[in-house]
Design a protein around this motif. Structure first.
Motif, mmCIF file in Angstrom:
data_model
loop_
_atom_site.group_PDB
_atom_site.id
_atom_site.type_symbol
_atom_site.label_atom_id
_atom_site.label_comp_id
_atom_site.label_asym_id
_atom_site.label_seq_id
_atom_site.Cartn_x
_atom_site.Cartn_y
_atom_site.Cartn_z
ATOM 1 N N UNK A 50 48.573 18.420 7.709
ATOM 2 C CA UNK A 50 49.434 19.445 8.265
ATOM 3 C C UNK A 50 49.294 19.662 9.754
ATOM 4 N N UNK A 51 48.337 19.008 10.397
ATOM 5 C CA UNK A 51 48.159 19.161 11.837
ATOM 6 C C UNK A 51 49.140 18.272 12.586
ATOM 7 N N UNK A 52 49.670 18.773 13.698
ATOM 8 C CA UNK A 52 50.588 17.951 14.489
ATOM 9 C C UNK A 52 49.787 16.985 15.363
ATOM 10 N N UNK A 85 44.784 15.133 17.997
ATOM 11 C CA UNK A 85 44.098 14.626 19.187
ATOM 12 C C UNK A 85 43.012 15.597 19.635
ATOM 13 N N UNK A 86 43.277 16.907 19.514
ATOM 14 C CA UNK A 86 42.287 17.913 19.886
ATOM 15 C C UNK A 86 41.036 17.801 19.015
ATOM 16 N N UNK A 87 41.243 17.586 17.717
ATOM 17 C CA UNK A 87 40.106 17.424 16.811
ATOM 18 C C UNK A 87 39.303 16.180 17.189
ATOM 19 N N UNK A 88 40.017 15.095 17.436
ATOM 20 C CA UNK A 88 39.343 13.846 17.816
ATOM 21 C C UNK A 88 38.541 14.039 19.099
ATOM 22 N N UNK A 89 39.102 14.767 20.047
ATOM 23 C CA UNK A 89 38.419 14.981 21.330
ATOM 24 C C UNK A 89 37.171 15.844 21.169
ATOM 25 N N UNK A 90 37.091 16.611 20.084
ATOM 26 C CA UNK A 90 35.889 17.397 19.836
ATOM 27 C C UNK A 90 34.677 16.498 19.588
#
Length: 334
Positions: free
Chosen positions: A33-35, A40-45
């Motif tokens: 459900x994430x756009x 990308x924000x999660x990956x960058x974490x």
């Protein structure tokens, strides 16, 4: 003054967004459900951990971009557990593979809510060359209308002349390695042996090939890759090749990664997705199940190295050469 205040406010909102996306992913256990921006924000974490694992020729930003694009193109991956997804990203990073299906180095295969990490034909080629002793290595598929002969024994022989017309159905796959000292060896697998290796994975069955095996081209590439993997048991191994043979078709949970995120703890690897199911209640006793860690040993036809100065050999299971095999975890609770 007003402009500065607005800019600072905007910056604050943007800095909170990655944490919000990560929290949402953690709460639901996946990226479902994430756009594209939130993924990308999660990956960058995990950028710092990815950067630690990557070899010098790759950078974390590029790896995050590739992985984010892969997830966007295959929504099923987003539905998988974030632990198995990030574990696959980390293992691709450790081995120096860009997870693009078109490149054929590795594949992220979604199955029963988890991402299975699979090494492709080109991935095995790259890992084999890193030993420093390989002059040339390749693999080919054989078809029923090709001319194909091979012999083992004191004078091993391999001869293959592909048909110029309709080559017919696949009958064998073989791999050949030439060493810098003049030696060589080869491995031949029959179609049945290839199938036995394919269906050993819980996600595969006899009637229908799935994942990277599903297309005709993909089946050939995977058959060649598995043949090289079998041959690697008789080859000099680099640390990366040895680690690759262990992690092929594994599902990661985060426990396998070393403290510095540059190595794998083999004892924590899971190859059977069924092992990810919930553990029984403490009061319920069950018979212990044997751990399934390696592919079946087919009885392939292979030629021992013929060499002027016989190259050193290794096995896919031997040695303590894994990078940083320490007790650690990947931090999913940032």
């Amino acid at each position: 003054m007003t402009t500065t205040t607005k800019s600072a406010t905007k910056s604050t909102k943007q800095s909170k967004k990655p944490n919000g996306a990560l929290q949402k992913a953690k709460n639901q256990g996946s990226l479902k459900g994430l756009n594209h921006t939130d993924i990308k924000s999660v990956m960058e974490s995990f950028k710092g951990q990815i950067a630690e694992a990557l070899p010098r020729h790759l950078d974390a930003d590029r790896m995050i971009q590739i992985s984010t694009t892969l997830i966007r193109k295959n929504p099923e991956i987003a539905n998988c557990s974030i632990q198995s997804l990030m574990g696959a990203v980390m293992q691709a990073s450790i081995l120096g593979f860009k997870p693009l299906e078109s490149l054929g180095y590795c594949y992220f295969v979604p199955y029963k809510g988890a991402v299975q990490f699979q090494i492709g034909y080109k991935g095995y080629i790259q890992l084999a060359r890193q030993s420093g002793e390989i002059k040339m290595i390749y693999a080919e598929t054989v078809h029923e209308n090709d001319h194909f002969e091979y012999a083992l024994g004191l004078e091993p022989k391999l001869e293959h002349k592909p048909s110029t017309g309709n080559r017919g159905a696949l009958t064998h796959a073989y791999a050949v390695a030439h060493y810098k000292d003049g030696g060589y060896n080869f491995m031949v697998l029959s179609k049945k042996e290839i199938e036995d290796i394919r269906v050993y994975s819980p996600m595969q069955n006899r009637d229908k090939a799935k994942g990277a095996w599903a297309t005709e081209h993909g089946y050939k590439q995977m058959a060649k890759g598995k043949t090289i993997k079998q041959m690697s048991k008789y080859m000099p191994l680099s640390e990366e090749m040895e680690q690759g043979t262990q992690t092929d078709e594994a599902v990661f949970t985060g426990r396998e990664l070393s403290d510095d995120n540059t190595g794998i703890r083999e004892e924590e690897l899971i190859h059977n997705v069924e092992e990810l199911e919930e553990e029984p209640e403490p009061e319920t006793e069950q018979e212990p199940q044997p751990e399934q860690t390696n592919e079946p040993e087919p009885q392939p036809e292979q030629a021992e190295p013929k060499t002027q100065n016989k190259p050193k050999t290794g096995t896919a299971q031997g040695g303590n050469t894994k990078k940083s095999a320490t007790n650690g975890k990947m931090n999913f609770n940032q």
